[in-house]
Design a protein around this motif. Structure first.
Motif, short mmCIF file in Angstrom:
data_model
loop_
_atom_site.label_atom_id
_atom_site.label_comp_id
_atom_site.label_asym_id
_atom_site.label_seq_id
_atom_site.Cartn_x
_atom_site.Cartn_y
_atom_site.Cartn_z
N LEU A 39 -64.76 -97.48 77.11
CA LEU A 39 -64.76 -96.39 76.13
C LEU A 39 -63.95 -95.19 76.64
O LEU A 39 -63.24 -94.54 75.89
N LEU A 40 -64.07 -94.95 77.96
CA LEU A 40 -63.37 -93.80 78.53
C LEU A 40 -61.86 -93.98 78.39
O LEU A 40 -61.14 -93.02 78.10
N GLN A 41 -61.39 -95.21 78.59
CA GLN A 41 -59.97 -95.46 78.45
C GLN A 41 -59.48 -95.04 77.06
O GLN A 41 -58.47 -94.39 76.90
N ARG A 42 -60.30 -95.43 76.04
CA ARG A 42 -59.91 -95.09 74.67
C ARG A 42 -59.98 -93.58 74.47
O ARG A 42 -59.08 -93.00 73.85
N ALA A 43 -61.04 -92.99 75.01
CA ALA A 43 -61.20 -91.54 74.84
C ALA A 43 -60.05 -90.79 75.48
O ALA A 43 -59.55 -89.80 74.95
N ILE A 44 -59.62 -91.28 76.66
CA ILE A 44 -58.53 -90.60 77.35
C ILE A 44 -57.26 -90.66 76.51
O ILE A 44 -56.49 -89.70 76.43
N LYS A 45 -57.09 -91.80 75.83
CA LYS A 45 -55.94 -91.91 74.94
C LYS A 45 -55.99 -90.81 73.88
O LYS A 45 -54.99 -90.16 73.58
N ARG A 46 -57.20 -90.62 73.31
CA ARG A 46 -57.37 -89.58 72.31
C ARG A 46 -57.04 -88.20 72.89
O ARG A 46 -56.35 -87.39 72.26
#
Lengths: 316, 424, 420
Positions: B400-407
């Motif tokens: 999830l963090l990977q996706r959040a970092i993208k955001r």
């Protein structure tokens, strides 16, 4: 006296070769990549622990080969996934990364193998006195250590001077930019050198861990002495590191025997001052007490007066 | 007109920050009443001076030192010796001024060592500092008449008269003494960065050749900067001596040298206030986190490595990254993506903590067979269930963090775009 | 405050009296301050487990008084130790125990003396279980400090008592770490050997930097060249293990008289190199129960090994911690309250029966007098050496018992005692 000199020579040779095994990899890493690798001694420790663990299952000899390889792979991974991503932040960040790594490795070693020393012992087959010279035993294991380290030196020498990759490394030592302009994969070479250097430290750990003590603080104990070797030996020079290792081995070994203090020296001239305080402490110190700290004095003086080192091709 | 207004506001907010900091320092001990927390606050004050003095080398002059504690420790020893001389009635110096003894002692040593070691910056300097650190640490046990051998030198601050007439027995009085010196040192060190010497140190750090072309000898600039850093480290050491009433060889050793490096780096070397944050955080971790978990060294190591890899500009760097965004009033565009990242970060953090704590419990705790408790839950570390949860949390959190970092990256891109447009 | 509370309750009536009985089962907290993280954590960890076990055993006997051990991580740092002392005092702890690092013990004595003077309402007692610097019960002594280990001069007296009768020892080599403790061992060795065996020659006397020597072979070459047949060393940790290992590899045939060869982690590090050569001076080792036929003690320490021994890797070691806790139990009962000053007076001159004889806490310097044993590292699993240590296959075999009285030393302590 003769026996003392004889054995001190052997001792200094052995200690020097152990130092060389540790510092040869570090010299390569430092000269090529400019990284003062504080985790180098940690790879030495990992070598010893891996060898201990392997020797629990299949004995000492397979460990002699497998453990350094494992450490080498670990070193390559550290370079590929750790150092390379820090590289863009500069040398200070790289250096601090290795400091943090050394710190973590010690903690992880404690988590896996516990806080006490592990009973990593000399293999039975080598646990005997090879010869008795002038009343002192020369143990087979010490001769074995000497043989392994000399073998490693020859191997390293051949790889660096005779093989293609060795020539690239040699060139990268002095002209890293030129090598990359010529189209060689410099990051790949870096990874190889870092892995190889770590493997050499690991090998030193395998054969030194049971001669010394395999414990979580063994890396910290070894301390920055390896940096002294690369500074004194000079940047980018394996021969320099070799000479410096033997020199440091000799200094540390022979200083032990010189039980002379400044007050003894003054007494030679008929002076027997009776000072107090700091001066008294100073006069009391015998050369023999200072053996293990002399290298650092040597390093500081070298950096101030001859920053190229003994055999260095360029300044540190 | 508008510009001037803005500047005035900025000046006020700047001074306002100083005043607010002072007020916080004054009222803090009323919220932290226990002896432990007051001692910790005192130690934090000392650490702040020490870390800031270290940043005079690392951040401002680009000198990476592995032996800065030499001056911290020597400052402590000078002060405690002077304190004892005063106690014996040989000379008279009020207690409040004793830390200066540490500062002046350290500055003399600093001039000598500085001259010897700063001819070249970079690796040679780092190695010389390492060597000097080793030499002083080793000789600290060889010269017992100055360093007191293993026992160190102790004194009694109550026997020294005080200028203000305060009896410096209770921790709170010493806290205010440290706070006063810390505040004074911070102001002085800040002003130093504004002086020609401070600017020159930056110039020498960035381009020594150019600095020498315009007529300044980099060696001298570094030496002066080094000696001044030694002065403030000596003051910190002096306060150490007054606070603990004992100075031992450990203060010149590698542990404080390494500590101050970590504090400064974690706080951030690029901004003046960075080391202050680092000193507060690291001292707090060492004293308080160590009470909560004996595995604190692992957390500390992970934090340090994480900072080196992902945030080499330190906490201060992360904060100051947002300054232009704040000024452009665009924070509201970043906050949603940050809020989205908080949740997975927490999951990942939770998973990591569980992983470390369970491994530690099994391997190094006093009684591995005993049930362990974490976050108020009791369970058996040997069973597979908690391990399953741990791995699950780490994987989910990481993903999830990977996706959040993208955001977060995305919204940063937008913000940067808007700011660019506005400025052009 | 507490007494007042109880007296108020007493006045109220029978019902409340009964509940006061429940409250009177008071818990005495003992703060344990030693390294619990970092490279020396193994030492602190072992001490903590011993204290926990000793407290468990006393608590299991029932009775009104219970002990709780509260750990603090000294990290082997003086300043952090002093902060944790404050932390402990905040938590209402009035008894601190500590063992590792003579520098910390000196600082603790100073700090506690100052604290007790400046805060007479919350006085603290320092119970030292392992720091052996003689100064702590001589010129540096304090009313607030009690030592439950024999100090280094007492242990050295035991060693020299043993050497006195060993006619085959003619030359002794002294090798020590270059710091206060090493100097103390060296100076005391020279003085005591001269007094007890004037014919013994001090063949050599070397000091080396502490924790910096990786290869002891050069020192071994010196010892060999001197022709010594015994070595006295105060070295500990790797400085000691490496010395013995280097000696083995050079075929050096001497007896090592050590203080710390039996310390946790040392025997595995020394390994076979020490068998028959390494001797230690301690108040206990794990074959003593067998040699002196004390099955009760076996039960006690085997209970520890089962619970905290980590499959034999960290076995029972500190008999003195048991002694200390049992004496504390007695002293608090005798004093009638867990008040530091009263307990201190109760401890003064107290005698206590341990499995291996009677021990006494001297009132003059607060030093425990206990019997000591010289023992040799031997192959275990034989008829005489029953147990090994730390799964090594090597155990300790007693050479000589030195009675408690014989270990007592004159003291220069001039103690200021507070009014009762």
């Amino acid at each position: 006296m003769l026996e003392y000199i004889f054995f001190s020579t052997i001792n200094s040779l052995l200690y020097g070769m152990l130092l060389f095994m540790l510092s040869s990899g570090l010299t390569l890493i430092f000269s090529m990549m400019g990284i003062l690798n504080f985790a180098h001694a940690s790879f030495f420790m990992l070598g010893a622990y891996f060898a201990y663990q392997i020797s629990q299952f299949v004995g000492f000899w397979p460990g002699l080969v497998i453990a350094p390889l494992l450490v080498g792979v670990l070193g390559a991974l550290v370079e590929r996934y750790g150092l390379r991503s820090v590289h863009k932040h500069g040398h200070v960040a790289e250096l601090l990364f290795t400091v943090g790594l050394a710190y973590l490795i010690e903690e992880i070693v404690m988590l896996i193998w516990g806080r006490n020393a592990v009973p990593y012992q000399i293999p039975n087959i080598l646990d005997f006195a090879l010869v008795n010279i002038l009343g002192t035993d020369l143990s087979a294991y010490r001769v074995f250590m000497l043989v392994v380290s000399i073998g490693m030196f020859i191997f390293l020498f051949l790889v660096l001077t005779r093989s293609r990759i060795g020539l690239i490394i040699q060139a990268a030592l002095t002209h890293p930019d030129g090598v990359s302009t010529l189209g060689h994969n410099v990051p790949g070479v870096f990874m190889l050198v870092f892995g190889g250097g770590s493997a050499l430290a690991g090998l030193a750990g395998v054969i030194g861990g049971n001669y010394l003590i395999t414990e979580p603080s063994m890396a910290a104990h070894l301390g920055p002495i390896v940096f002294v070797v690369i500074v004194v030996g000079g940047m980018g020079s394996l021969t320099g590191a070799f000479i410096a290792s033997l020199l440091l081995g000799a200094i540390q070994t022979f200083a032990v025997g010189v039980q002379v203090s400044l007050s003894d020296l003054l007494a030679l001239f008929g002076l027997t001052p009776e000072p107090s305080g700091l001066l008294k402490d100073f006069l009391r110190i015998q050369i023999s007490h200072t053996g293990p700290i002399l290298p650092y004095l040597f390093m500081v003086l070298m950096l101030i007066f001859r920053p190229k080192g003994l055999m260095g091709k360029r300044e540190t | 007109m508008k510009k001037k207004d803005k500047k005035g506001f900025f000046m006020w907010s700047k001074h306002g920050l100083w005043i607010a900091a002072m007020l916080i320092v004054i009222i803090l001990p009323f919220f932290f009443r226990s002896g432990f927390s007051r001692s910790m606050l005192s130690q934090i004050g000392i650490a702040i001076i020490f870390a800031l003095s270290y940043n005079m080398l690392l951040g401002q002059a680009g000198l990476l030192s592995f032996g800065h504690a030499v001056f911290y420790g020597l400052g402590g020893f000078f002060t405690i010796h002077i304190l004892n001389t005063v106690s014996n009635g040989v000379i008279t110096i009020p207690l409040e001024l004793l830390p200066l003894a540490g500062g002046f002692g350290a500055v003399i040593v600093g001039l000598v060592f500085g001259w010897l070691s700063t001819e070249r910056a970079g690796t040679p300097f780092a190695l010389i500092s390492l060597g000097i650190g080793e030499l002083i640490a080793a000789s600290s046990l060889m010269f017992p008449s100055f360093f007191g051998g293993e026992q160190g030198i102790s004194g009694d601050r109550m026997t020294v008269f005080a200028l203000t007439g305060i009896r410096f027995g209770k921790q709170i009085t010493i806290y205010y003494l440290i706070a006063f010196w810390a505040f004074l040192s911070i102001v002085l060190m800040y002003l130093l960065t504004q002086t020609p010497l401070g600017r020159l140190a930056n110039a020498v750090r960035d381009n020594p050749e150019r600095a020498s072309f315009i007529g300044y000898n980099p060696h001298w600039v570094r030496t002066l900067q080094y000696a001044l850093a030694a002065f403030f480290a000596g003051i910190a050491g002096g306060l150490f001596a007054v606070n603990y009433e004992i100075v031992t060889a450990e203060t010149v050793g590698f542990i404080p040298s390494g500590n101050v490096l970590m504090m400064t780096y974690i706080g951030g070397v690029g901004h003046f206030f960075g080391p202050i944050l680092g000193a507060v955080l690291v001292t707090f971790m060492q004293l308080s986190l160590a009470n909560m978990t004996h595995a604190w060294l692992i957390y500390f190591g992970l934090l340090f490595i994480g900072m080196v890899i992902w945030a080499p500009s330190g906490i201060a760097g992360i904060i100051m990254l947002h300054e232009p965004v704040w000024k452009a009033k665009l924070m509201k565009r970043l906050i949603p993506s940050y809020a989205l990242a908080v949740f997975p970060a927490l999951i990942l953090f939770l998973g990591t903590v569980m992983f470390i704590e369970i491994s530690y419990h099994l391997s190094l705790s006093v009684d591995p067979t005993a049930p362990m408790h974490l976050f108020g839950i009791h369970f058996r570390a040997q069973s597979l269930f908690p391990w399953g949860i741990t791995v699950f949390l780490i994987l989910i959190g990481f993903g999830l963090l990977q996706r959040a970092i993208k955001r977060v990256r995305q919204s940063w891109g937008e913000v940067n775009l808007i700011m660019k447009k506005e400025s052009s | 405050m507490f007494k007042k509370f109880v007296s108020v309750l007493m006045g109220v009536g029978l019902l409340l009296m009964m509940s006061s009985g429940v409250i009177a089962a008071e818990t005495v907290k003992i703060g344990f301050l030693d390294p619990l993280s970092g490279p020396f954590a193994n030492v602190g960890d072992a001490g903590y487990k011993h204290f926990k076990y000793a407290a468990d055993m006393i608590n299991a006997q029932g009775g009104d008084q219970r002990f709780e051990i509260v750990p603090f991580d000294s990290k082997l740092s003086v300043s952090e130790s002093l902060i944790h002392l404050k932390n402990a005092i905040d938590q209402g702890i009035r008894f601190m125990t500590h063992g590792t690092g003579s520098n910390i013990s000196g600082a603790l004595i100073e700090a506690i003396s100052k604290h007790n003077e400046r805060n007479p309402d919350q006085q603290v007692l320092y119970l030292n279980y392992s720091a052996v610097d003689p100064a702590l019960t001589n010129e540096g002594c304090s009313f607030w400090h009690f030592r439950f280990d024999s100090h280094s001069d007492m242990k050295l007296a035991a060693i020299t008592d043993y050497i006195k009768d060993q006619k085959n020892i003619k030359k002794v080599y002294l090798i020590n770490q270059d710091y206060v403790f090493g100097h103390a061992v060296r100076d005391a060795s020279i003085a005591m050997l001269k007094a007890k065996r004037p014919d013994i020659e001090i063949a050599g006397d070397t000091l080396h930097p502490i924790g910096k020597v990786k290869d002891f072979s050069p020192y071994i070459a010196m010892i060999k060249a001197s022709g010594a047949d015994a070595v006295i060393t105060g070295n500990f940790g790797s400085d000691m293990s490496l010395l013995v290992k280097a000696g083995k590899s050079a075929g050096l045939n001497v007896q090592y008289f050590t203080f710390y060869a039996g310390g946790i982690g040392s025997v595995p590090a020394i390994g076979e190199a020490g068998v028959g050569h390494v001797k230690q001076v301690t108040e206990w080792h794990n074959n003593l129960w067998f040699e002196e036929n004390k099955p009760d003690d076996e039960k006690y320490f085997m209970g520890y090994n089962r619970k905290y021994g980590g499959e034999g890797k960290a076995p029972f070691f500190f008999l003195r911690i048991r002694t200390m806790m049992e004496m504390m139990d007695k002293a608090i009962k005798k004093a009638g309250s867990a008040d530091a000053k009263n307990v201190a007076y109760a401890l003064e001159g107290m005698t206590h029966k341990t499995p291996y004889g009677t021990v006494t806490m001297q009132a003059s310097d607060h030093q425990l007098i206990q019997p000591l044993y010289i023992s040799t590292l031997s192959n275990a699993g034989t008829k005489t050496v029953k147990y090994d240590v730390e799964n090594t296959g090597f155990g300790w075999k007693t050479d000589k018992r030195i009675e408690a009285d014989a270990t007592a030393m004159p003291t220069t302590c001039k103690m200021e005692k507070p009014a009762r």
